[in-house]
Design a protein around this motif. Structure first.
Motif, PDB file in Angstrom:
ATOM      1  N   THR A   1       0.804  -1.232   0.000  1.00  0.00           N
ATOM      2  CA  THR A   1       0.000   0.000   0.000  1.00  0.00           C
ATOM      3  C   THR A   1       0.833   1.277   0.000  1.00  0.00           C
ATOM      4  OG1 THR A   1      -0.237  -0.251   2.399  1.00  0.00           O
ATOM      5  CG2 THR A   1      -2.043  -1.042   1.015  1.00  0.00           C
ATOM      6  N   ARG A   2       2.144   1.158  -0.178  1.00  0.00           N
ATOM      7  CA  ARG A   2       2.943   2.357  -0.422  1.00  0.00           C
ATOM      8  C   ARG A   2       2.768   2.817  -1.876  1.00  0.00           C
ATOM      9  NH1 ARG A   2       7.808   1.992  -3.127  1.00  0.00           N
ATOM     10  NH2 ARG A   2       8.360  -0.109  -3.842  1.00  0.00           N
ATOM     11  N   LEU A   3       2.096   1.995  -2.688  1.00  0.00           N
ATOM     12  CA  LEU A   3       1.925   2.298  -4.112  1.00  0.00           C
ATOM     13  C   LEU A   3       0.704   3.199  -4.325  1.00  0.00           C
ATOM     14  CD1 LEU A   3       2.898  -1.201  -5.582  1.00  0.00           C
ATOM     15  CD2 LEU A   3       4.340   0.825  -5.272  1.00  0.00           C
ATOM     16  N   LYS A   4      -0.383   2.673  -4.901  1.00  0.00           N
ATOM     17  CA  LYS A   4      -1.530   3.539  -5.193  1.00  0.00           C
ATOM     18  C   LYS A   4      -2.123   4.165  -3.939  1.00  0.00           C
ATOM     19  CE  LYS A   4      -3.963   0.536  -7.488  1.00  0.00           C
ATOM     20  NZ  LYS A   4      -5.069  -0.076  -8.257  1.00  0.00           N
ATOM     21  N   ALA A   5      -2.243   3.388  -2.882  1.00  0.00           N
ATOM     22  CA  ALA A   5      -2.807   3.927  -1.647  1.00  0.00           C
ATOM     23  C   ALA A   5      -1.924   5.043  -1.102  1.00  0.00           C
ATOM     24  CB  ALA A   5      -2.966   2.820  -0.601  1.00  0.00           C
ATOM     25  N   GLY A   6      -0.600   4.854  -1.152  1.00  0.00           N
ATOM     26  CA  GLY A   6       0.316   5.893  -0.698  1.00  0.00           C
ATOM     27  C   GLY A   6       0.207   7.151  -1.542  1.00  0.00           C
ATOM     28  N   THR A   7       0.071   6.969  -2.857  1.00  0.00           N
ATOM     29  CA  THR A   7      -0.091   8.122  -3.754  1.00  0.00           C
ATOM     30  C   THR A   7      -1.378   8.875  -3.436  1.00  0.00           C
ATOM     31  OG1 THR A   7       1.150   7.005  -5.500  1.00  0.00           O
ATOM     32  CG2 THR A   7      -0.270   8.827  -6.164  1.00  0.00           C
ATOM     33  N   ALA A   8      -2.451   8.137  -3.217  1.00  0.00           N
ATOM     34  CA  ALA A   8      -3.732   8.770  -2.888  1.00  0.00           C
ATOM     35  C   ALA A   8      -3.632   9.552  -1.580  1.00  0.00           C
ATOM     36  CB  ALA A   8      -4.823   7.704  -2.781  1.00  0.00           C
ATOM     37  N   GLN A   9      -2.996   8.959  -0.574  1.00  0.00           N
ATOM     38  CA  GLN A   9      -2.843   9.648   0.705  1.00  0.00           C
ATOM     39  C   GLN A   9      -2.023  10.919   0.536  1.00  0.00           C
ATOM     40  OE1 GLN A   9      -1.132   6.585   3.155  1.00  0.00           O
ATOM     41  NE2 GLN A   9      -2.974   5.325   3.024  1.00  0.00           N
ATOM     42  N   LYS A  10      -0.948  10.857  -0.240  1.00  0.00           N
ATOM     43  CA  LYS A  10      -0.105  12.037  -0.476  1.00  0.00           C
ATOM     44  C   LYS A  10      -0.915  13.145  -1.144  1.00  0.00           C
ATOM     45  CE  LYS A  10       3.945  14.215  -0.750  1.00  0.00           C
ATOM     46  NZ  LYS A  10       3.579  15.540  -1.237  1.00  0.00           N
ATOM     47  N   LEU A  11      -1.733  12.802  -2.136  1.00  0.00           N
ATOM     48  CA  LEU A  11      -2.544  13.807  -2.813  1.00  0.00           C
ATOM     49  C   LEU A  11      -3.507  14.498  -1.850  1.00  0.00           C
ATOM     50  CD1 LEU A  11      -3.396  12.008  -6.195  1.00  0.00           C
ATOM     51  CD2 LEU A  11      -1.695  13.796  -5.794  1.00  0.00           C
ATOM     52  N   VAL A  12      -4.133  13.707  -0.986  1.00  0.00           N
ATOM     53  CA  VAL A  12      -5.092  14.282  -0.044  1.00  0.00           C
ATOM     54  C   VAL A  12      -4.381  15.141   1.000  1.00  0.00           C
ATOM     55  CG1 VAL A  12      -6.862  13.798   1.685  1.00  0.00           C
ATOM     56  CG2 VAL A  12      -6.774  12.444  -0.412  1.00  0.00           C
ATOM     57  N   LEU A  13      -3.240  14.673   1.503  1.00  0.00           N
ATOM     58  CA  LEU A  13      -2.492  15.468   2.473  1.00  0.00           C
ATOM     59  C   LEU A  13      -2.001  16.775   1.851  1.00  0.00           C
ATOM     60  CD1 LEU A  13      -0.410  12.750   4.373  1.00  0.00           C
ATOM     61  CD2 LEU A  13      -2.609  13.756   4.998  1.00  0.00           C
ATOM     62  N   ASN A  14      -1.593  16.722   0.577  1.00  0.00           N
ATOM     63  CA  ASN A  14      -1.242  17.957  -0.131  1.00  0.00           C
ATOM     64  C   ASN A  14      -2.390  18.960  -0.075  1.00  0.00           C
ATOM     65  OD1 ASN A  14       1.262  16.998  -0.934  1.00  0.00           O
ATOM     66  ND2 ASN A  14       0.652  16.574  -3.031  1.00  0.00           N
ATOM     67  N   MET A  15      -3.603  18.470  -0.329  1.00  0.00           N
ATOM     68  CA  MET A  15      -4.771  19.347  -0.313  1.00  0.00           C
ATOM     69  C   MET A  15      -5.048  19.881   1.083  1.00  0.00           C
ATOM     70  SD  MET A  15      -7.554  17.515  -2.791  1.00  0.00           S
ATOM     71  CE  MET A  15      -7.215  17.218  -4.519  1.00  0.00           C
ATOM     72  N   LEU A  16      -5.022  18.994   2.074  1.00  0.00           N
ATOM     73  CA  LEU A  16      -5.349  19.399   3.440  1.00  0.00           C
ATOM     74  C   LEU A  16      -4.452  20.543   3.903  1.00  0.00           C
ATOM     75  CD1 LEU A  16      -5.970  15.999   5.275  1.00  0.00           C
ATOM     76  CD2 LEU A  16      -7.669  17.745   4.748  1.00  0.00           C
ATOM     77  N   SER A  17      -3.142  20.378   3.734  1.00  0.00           N
ATOM     78  CA  SER A  17      -2.229  21.419   4.218  1.00  0.00           C
ATOM     79  C   SER A  17      -2.228  22.646   3.317  1.00  0.00           C
ATOM     80  CB  SER A  17      -0.815  20.864   4.361  1.00  0.00           C
ATOM     81  OG  SER A  17      -0.334  20.361   3.130  1.00  0.00           O
ATOM     82  N   THR A  18      -2.138  22.447   2.008  1.00  0.00           N
ATOM     83  CA  THR A  18      -2.002  23.577   1.092  1.00  0.00           C
ATOM     84  C   THR A  18      -3.239  24.462   1.084  1.00  0.00           C
ATOM     85  OG1 THR A  18      -0.534  22.283  -0.319  1.00  0.00           O
ATOM     86  CG2 THR A  18      -1.543  24.246  -1.292  1.00  0.00           C
ATOM     87  N   ILE A  19      -4.418  23.862   0.957  1.00  0.00           N
ATOM     88  CA  ILE A  19      -5.627  24.682   0.885  1.00  0.00           C
ATOM     89  C   ILE A  19      -5.933  25.313   2.228  1.00  0.00           C
ATOM     90  CG2 ILE A  19      -8.072  24.740   0.250  1.00  0.00           C
ATOM     91  CD1 ILE A  19      -7.551  22.357  -1.597  1.00  0.00           C
ATOM     92  N   THR A  20      -5.622  24.603   3.314  1.00  0.00           N
ATOM     93  CA  THR A  20      -5.765  25.220   4.638  1.00  0.00           C
ATOM     94  C   THR A  20      -4.886  26.461   4.728  1.00  0.00           C
ATOM     95  OG1 THR A  20      -6.328  23.162   5.776  1.00  0.00           O
ATOM     96  CG2 THR A  20      -5.366  24.910   7.107  1.00  0.00           C
ATOM     97  N   MET A  21      -3.658  26.374   4.245  1.00  0.00           N
ATOM     98  CA  MET A  21      -2.758  27.530   4.294  1.00  0.00           C
ATOM     99  C   MET A  21      -3.243  28.664   3.395  1.00  0.00           C
ATOM    100  SD  MET A  21      -0.612  26.867   6.576  1.00  0.00           S
ATOM    101  CE  MET A  21      -0.449  25.385   7.569  1.00  0.00           C
ATOM    102  N   ILE A  22      -3.845  28.324   2.271  1.00  0.00           N
ATOM    103  CA  ILE A  22      -4.454  29.365   1.432  1.00  0.00           C
ATOM    104  C   ILE A  22      -5.553  30.080   2.208  1.00  0.00           C
ATOM    105  CG2 ILE A  22      -5.866  29.785  -0.627  1.00  0.00           C
ATOM    106  CD1 ILE A  22      -4.335  27.495  -1.994  1.00  0.00           C
TER     107      ILE A  22
END
Length: 307
Positions: free
Chosen positions: A200-221
């Motif tokens: 699950t470091r593959l697709k699941a890991g990629t999906a988690q990274k995408l969501v975490l990118n959104m959580l932090s980045t959009i919160t900071m915006i």
């Protein structure tokens, strides 16, 4: 839980499913395997897209609490924990946040970033202890991250945080997960079985990274850490970031290099303040006061200065 029970539970998870059509993948040419992996990865953004309303609701809730001084705290084990630590560690240089404002907790502590810590992910007690060490408050937001959605450390963190009145988010990659059910905001990105069974470091890991990118980045915006799509709170801690700071001021203001240098000097190197100095035609201290009165939002400070 017995070994048999755990094996049965894993067998029921989409992320652990075996794909017989890939049983001979090790016999394929390298280019064909690469093409297979690339095709698998291409479906991840679509899975994330299906959860965007839930993701955006969670972000708005996090931003509201952070505006009042709360923290964003990730909690996970293994790959999920490492992704949380990664996202948290990149917030200070990108958005000039205090290192304590966005925190990544990984089961087993810092050692688990580079090696497996036996049994750490199975301990919900450890999750509670890690959160207690942070002196969790009701203004904080805790994001449990787990591909399976059943990892005791992540589920335990969310359950403990919710009991303390904190905002809770459960990010998993299986439907009907215990993690999403335990959280106020459940986000389940179902990317399907992995190319390598259970990795699950593959697709699941990629999906988690995408969501975490959104959580932090959009919160900071939402917190005013950007001006348009410019990182106006960037911390100029090395030569590359100092050059980027000057470029950001130039892009935001159109000013010439001598003006940019003057504004940055007046502002103690703070990009956001330097931009306000140039756009509002005020000195450094006045720009700093305007930003403070505007909660750090550059657009609001500019409106105060010019309106």
């Amino acid at each position: 839980m017995t070994a048999h029970d755990l094996r049965s539970q894993l067998a029921s998870l989409t992320t652990e499913a075996f794909r017989p059509e890939l049983a001979d993948i090790d016999r394929l040419p390298t280019l064909d395997i690469a093409r297979l992996m690339n095709a698998e990865d291409a479906g991840v953004p679509a899975a994330v897209a299906g959860q965007l309303p839930r993701i955006s609701a969670a972000i708005d809730a996090v931003a509201a609490r952070m505006t009042r001084g709360g923290r964003l705290i990730y909690a996970g084990a293994g790959t999920a924990g490492r992704l949380g630590v990664l996202d948290a560690s990149e917030c200070p240089p990108t958005f000039n946040t205090d290192p304590a404002q966005v925190v990544g907790l990984i089961a087993g502590g810092p050692e688990a970033m580079v090696t497996s810590v036996e049994g750490a992910e199975d301990s919900d007690e450890l999750a509670r202890a890690d959160l207690d060490a942070l002196k969790l408050t009701a203004e904080d937001s805790v994001v449990g991250v787990s591909a399976s959605g059943r990892t005791p450390y992540a589920v335990g963190a969310v359950e403990h945080a919710r009991a303390q009145g904190a905002l809770t988010i459960g990010l998993a990659c299986n439907e009907h997960s215990a993690l999403a059910a335990a959280a106020e905001h459940g986000i389940e990105i179902v990317v399907g079985p992995e190319l390598i069974t259970g990795s699950t470091r593959l697709k699941a890991g990629t999906a988690q990274k995408l969501v975490l990118n959104m959580l932090s980045t959009i919160t900071m915006i939402r917190l005013g850490k950007t001006y348009g799509n410019l990182m106006v709170d960037v911390r100029a801690s090395n030569a590359k970031l100092r050059a980027r700071s000057r470029r950001i001021v130039a892009l935001a203001t159109g000013a010439a290099d001598p003006e940019i240098e003057r504004a940055l000097t007046e502002s103690g190197g703070e990009v956001k303040t330097a931009i306000l100095v140039l756009l509002a035609d005020v000195d450094g201290p006045a720009a700093a006061r305007l930003l403070e009165d505007s909660g750090g939002h550059l657009r609001a400070a500019l409106a105060r200065a010019t309106g």
